[in-house]
Enzyme design. Structure first.
Site, short mmCIF file in Angstrom:
data_model
loop_
_atom_site.label_atom_id
_atom_site.label_comp_id
_atom_site.label_asym_id
_atom_site.label_seq_id
_atom_site.Cartn_x
_atom_site.Cartn_y
_atom_site.Cartn_z
N GLU A 470 15.01 16.82 -14.26
CA GLU A 470 13.77 16.94 -13.48
C GLU A 470 13.90 16.11 -12.21
OE1 GLU A 470 8.98 16.91 -14.43
OE2 GLU A 470 10.45 16.77 -16.04
N GLU A 739 6.65 7.26 -20.22
CA GLU A 739 5.85 8.45 -19.88
C GLU A 739 4.69 8.62 -20.87
OE1 GLU A 739 6.62 13.19 -18.89
OE2 GLU A 739 8.11 12.05 -20.05
#
Length: 969
Positions: A470, A739
């Site tokens: 990502e 996260e």
């Protein structure tokens, strides 16, 4: 002898920048003074092409002004490829004149594309396939005369490049030219290579790899997003002492071959075959077997000089351990989740293959865990050439990791020597500006984790994560973290570059892509697209950058107008896709979005961005816009209350995030605001001081509580160690921000493989509240860049005994450092020259406060002071101050687990009764004090709605207890 000078001179935020293309660069300086209360009254700037200033290009004369930031050059038109020297003199409000500052400079590069003489070149594709995996090597040999005065390389590449001259690497920048919206904007760099050249034969070498330009990007395995061939575009200007020049450019006379970097990808890693090293940038290299290159027209946008700080190795760390996992793998532990690369040293036989594979964490069995990398291999492979001591680190790939699995290292079975491995930390080389510490070591570790998370994810663009497939510039992540980011590191050049890409990528209808640069589909989500308004405004507040605000204004306006056009009601945003409160813990099963309605969030951010746009219009003197968007804001708030607030004043959504947004964005008022604040506090307390917020609510949660008078609740949230909390991950051994609140669960298992980064800075946004509220270092936003500072510490009772924040502002160092003992409160403050400050001393009386051992009336630099409601407010000038006063409120006493029940009582319906009979229990917001004793009866008392008899019994019991004044350690 008094001391006054202008120092730390910068041009466009940078010290002595080499290679800028701004035609009216802005100059800034700080003032150093040995006297309190120093304000600049006048300044003078001189600019010359000569360091001796024998002749002046621009002389402002004496300008009567306090301005010392972003003063634009107003002299004759600048020439390209020219160094300009400047110096500054200042006069202050004490009738002092400084000497001239030390000389600073900036150097221009090229201003227009027609100034370039270089051609884009790429290997002849009939000989070298343009899709070849190995890096391209390009070279050119040339002759130079004697008496070289200076030499500069200007240029860029597609994708990533490294430059070499005469066998040496040029510069220490990495991942040049950086990642921009290449079709619209492409950075070029400038290098001073004067010392690397020689009279006679020289050679120029370029290595090219795919990088972001054409490499494998995103979880969708996209390739060739911007183009399908690499190319180079460089020119070398050599100037001799007699004023003549030689120019060497990329053109069809160059030669090409494939190099020892046989494979390199951002996500996958790199493979390097040292047997193929040839010294291709040496002047005597035999390139007879190399092929020619061809000129190539490249689909790139405007060439712009480097805007961002360069990416570099900023720190080298040593591993702390090597061990064998239960599965039998050899693993190195760096002791820190970092972003960068491993450099290793080895003596090995020719052809020996060494493989490193990188990961962030170990699983519950102690094995290295690769699951959360998804399709990213993060693998480095090195093939030894077998000559002496070799050393290697990847050229065009970076990894996010703490642990490294090693395979194939010579005699590995007998144990690795850690001396052969180092970790090179890589990120944008931003100037550190912020410091924070307090009496709680876990919070101090949290602050370290926040800064490491920022370092790892600020690699030319503000990425969401640095390890999996990502690593994209998600707009939502960037905007929620922006204030924390700008405190920790100087973000002026970093966000200037990124915002210009955002503007370039913005859709014609005003919509904003989810990620910038826009390499995945999707756009226009609330709290994500709002990066277009929030970030320029925060840059303006932090640095006073009105030019960037003006530059981004049309983008800001376009985003607000996009939201305005959504749906039938122009005052609500209740249609279309939105992420909602991403990763909130109150999310329905199977969803990543929290329970707060998405249209509630969208309309709240619509109001927030509209308010920012209104205020930006005022700053820029766009009065019609200011009036128009002020009216729009009023209508949005009215519509919000009609749609999302019941007639009795209850929010339609009972979530923490809904209450936070309504409060922090000033969407409710009066009794509704009071009720919303009360209910938010109850939501936290009734959840045993745990949060449920996601990406949208978390950054504002503690601010909303403190602003509403529940600072103590906010502090307890910060200090919560159980899941979910900021300190849960710290207790689990985290060295960066996770996260997910439960990235690693209590039993050691993982949240998931699909989206579980352990270096994801969004929840680190709590840092902003720590700095501004806990330590109390803030600004008056009416005068940006900390021209007027506000110091107002919010004491946390027995929870914290000291806190300190320091910030290197554009004016200089600011500090707020407080401490509390059983009998004394101290506050140490630093205010830089050419600023003033308002200082608020809680629980103080004027007669009790001393500064530097003197009464306030005798203290130099204090302009005014007043007392109201046990608070002393002062206005002061620049200087260092040390305030002390008695702790008469008993803010520090011993704490026991039973005392918590008294604390709860003080915040429930019985608080008024307790305050009447024992006012020392219920303190003003942010403060509470306890008497201590093990009261068995407390365990039986309900935490609210006590009967009068219970209250009377409690008070009678408490009044028999003697005060204890032991400081909590």
């Amino acid at each position: 002898m008094t001391h006054l000078k202008a120092a730390s001179l910068t041009t466009e935020y940078r010290t002595n920048p080499l290679g800028i293309d701004c035609k009216k660069p802005r100059l800034s300086w700080k003032i150093i003074s040995d006297e309190r209360g120093t304000l600049q009254q006048s300044y003078q700037i001189q600019v010359s092409e000569h360091p001796t200033f024998d002749t002046l290009l621009w002389n402002t004369g004496i300008i009567h002004s306090q301005e010392s930031l972003h003063l634009p050059y107003e002299g004759p038109d600048l020439k390209e490829r020219t160094r300009y020297f400047y110096r500054v003199k200042v006069w202050d409000n004490k009738s002092r004149e400084s000497a001239w500052s030390e000389t600073a400079w900036w150097e221009t590069a090229l201003f227009a594309e027609y100034d370039w003489k270089a051609q884009w070149i790429t290997p002849d594709e009939e000989v070298i396939d343009r899709l070849s995996e190995p890096a391209f090597c390009l070279r050119k040999e040339f002759q130079l005369q004697n008496d070289i005065a200076s030499a500069r390389i200007y240029g860029t590449g597609l994708g990533l490049y490294e430059l070499y001259v005469n066998g040496e690497r040029v510069g220490d920048e990495l991942f040049a030219p950086g990642w921009t919206s290449y079709h619209k904007r492409l950075q070029y760099q400038t290098y001073d290579i004067t010392s690397q050249l020689q009279a006679g034969p020289n050679a120029f070498g370029i290595m090219l790899a795919d990088g972001w330009y054409k490499g494998n990007m995103t979880w969708e395995n996209k390739r060739h997003i911007y183009g399908d061939r690499r190319a180079a575009f460089f020119e070398l200007h050599v100037r001799y002492n007699d004023g003549t020049e030689d120019i060497i450019v990329t053109d069809p006379s160059w030669k090409a071959a494939l190099g020892p970097v046989v494979y390199s990808e951002i996500y996958q890693g790199e493979k390097y075959d040292a047997r193929l090293e040839e010294g291709f940038s040496l002047p005597d290299f035999d390139d007879s077997s190399w092929s020619l290159v061809q000129e190539q027209q490249m689909p790139v946008g405007q060439l712009i000089a480097q805007e961002n700080w360069p990416t570099k190795v900023t720190e080298v760390i040593k591993p702390i351990a090597v061990f064998t996992t239960p599965s039998g793998e050899t693993v190195i532990d760096m002791g820190q989740n970092m972003v960068g690369r491993i450099r290793f040293f080895v003596k090995a036989d020719k052809g020996t293959k060494i493989i490193l594979k990188h990961a962030e964490v170990l699983d519950k069995d102690g094995n290295i865990y690769f699951g959360n990398l998804r399709k990213a291999d993060q693998q480095v492979e090195y093939i030894a050439k077998g000559i002496g001591l070799e050393n290697y680190a990847p050229h065009f790939s970076f990894q996010g990791f703490r642990y490294v699995r090693v395979e194939g290292y010579p005699n590995q079975e007998n144990g690795l020597s850690l001396e052969h491995f180092v970790g090179e930390v890589i990120h944008t080389d931003m100037e550190p500006t912020g410091e924070f510490e307090c009496s709680n070591p876990l919070v101090n570790k949290l602050q370290e984790n926040i800064k490491w998370g920022q370092r790892g994810n600020f690699l030319d663009v503000p990425t969401d994560c640095p390890q999996r497939d990502e690593r994209l510039g998600w707009t939502g992540d960037a905007q929620v973290f922006i204030q924390t980011a700008l405190f920790n590191y100087h973000g002026g050049p970093f966000f200037t570059k990124w915002l210009r890409d955002l503007k370039a990528e913005q859709h014609p209808d005003g919509g904003v892509p989810f990620v910038i640069p826009a390499v995945v589909g999707g756009a226009n989500a609330a709290a994500w697209g709002d990066a277009a308004t929030i970030i320029p405004w925060e840059i303006y507040k932090a640095y006073g950058d009105k030019r960037l605000l003006a530059e981004q204004y049309d983008s800001m306006k376009a985003w607000v107008e996009y939201m305005r056009r959504q749906g039938e009601n122009e005052y609500l945003w209740i249609v279309g896709f939105n992420f909602g409160d991403w990763l909130a813990l109150d999310a329905p099963s199977g969803s990543y979005s929290g329970a707060t309605p998405k249209d509630f969030i969208a309309t709240a951010f619509y109001a927030h961005s509209t308010r920012i746009l209104r205020d930006a219009a005022k700053v820029l003197g766009k009065w019609e816009d200011a009036k128009s968007y002020g009216l729009l804001l009023e209508n949005i708030i009215e519509a919000f209350n009609h749609e999302f607030v019941s007639k009795s004043g209850r929010l339609v959504s009972p979530t923490q995030t809904a209450h936070v947004l309504a409060l922090i964005f000033d969407l409710v008022d009066g009794d509704v605001k009071k009720r919303t604040a009360h209910e938010l506090n109850e939501l936290i307390i009734n959840n045993n001081y745990h949060l449920t917020t996601g990406f949208v609510g978390t950054p504002y949660l503690c601010f909303a509580l403190s602003k509403a008078g529940h600072h103590e609740t906010a502090v307890k949230l910060l200090l919560q160690e159980g899941y979910p909390s900021w300190l849960y991950s710290v207790k689990k051994g985290a060295t960066t921000i996770w996260e997910h609140w439960d990235g690693i669960k209590e039993d050691g298992s993982f949240w998931s493989d699909d989206m579980n980064s352990f270096n994801h800075y969004a929840y680190g946004a709590i840092g902003d509240w720590m700095y501004r509220k806990v330590a109390g270092l803030d600004m008056d936003e009416e005068l940006p860049a900390y021209k007027r500072i506000r110091i107002q510490p919010a004491f946390a009772g027995i929870h914290l005994t000291y806190a300190k924040a320091a910030f290197e502002s554009m004016y200089g160092r600011i500090q707020s450092a407080w401490s509390i003992t059983a009998d004394k409160i101290e506050l140490k403050v630093e205010i830089p020259a050419n600023t003033t400050a308002e200082i608020v001393l809680p629980f103080a009386q004027t007669a009790n406060v001393s500064e530097g051992g003197n009464p306030l009336a005798q203290a130099n630099g204090i302009y005014t002071y007043k007392e109201k409601d046990d608070t002393v407010t002062l206005t002061v000038g620049s200087g260092s101050y040390h305030f002390q006063y008695d702790n008469k409120n008993g803010l520090m006493v011993e704490f026991t687990k039973n005392s918590r029940l008294i604390d709860v009582l003080a915040h429930q319906s019985s608080a008024a009764i307790l305050d009447k009979h024992a006012p020392w229990i219920a303190k003003p917001p942010g403060i509470f004090a306890m008497r201590t004793k093990t009261l068995q009866e407390l365990a039986e008392f309900p935490e609210a709605n006590l009967t009068k008899n219970q209250v009377d019994a409690l008070i009678e019991e408490l009044n028999t207890i003697e005060w204890k004044a032991e400081l909590v350690k």
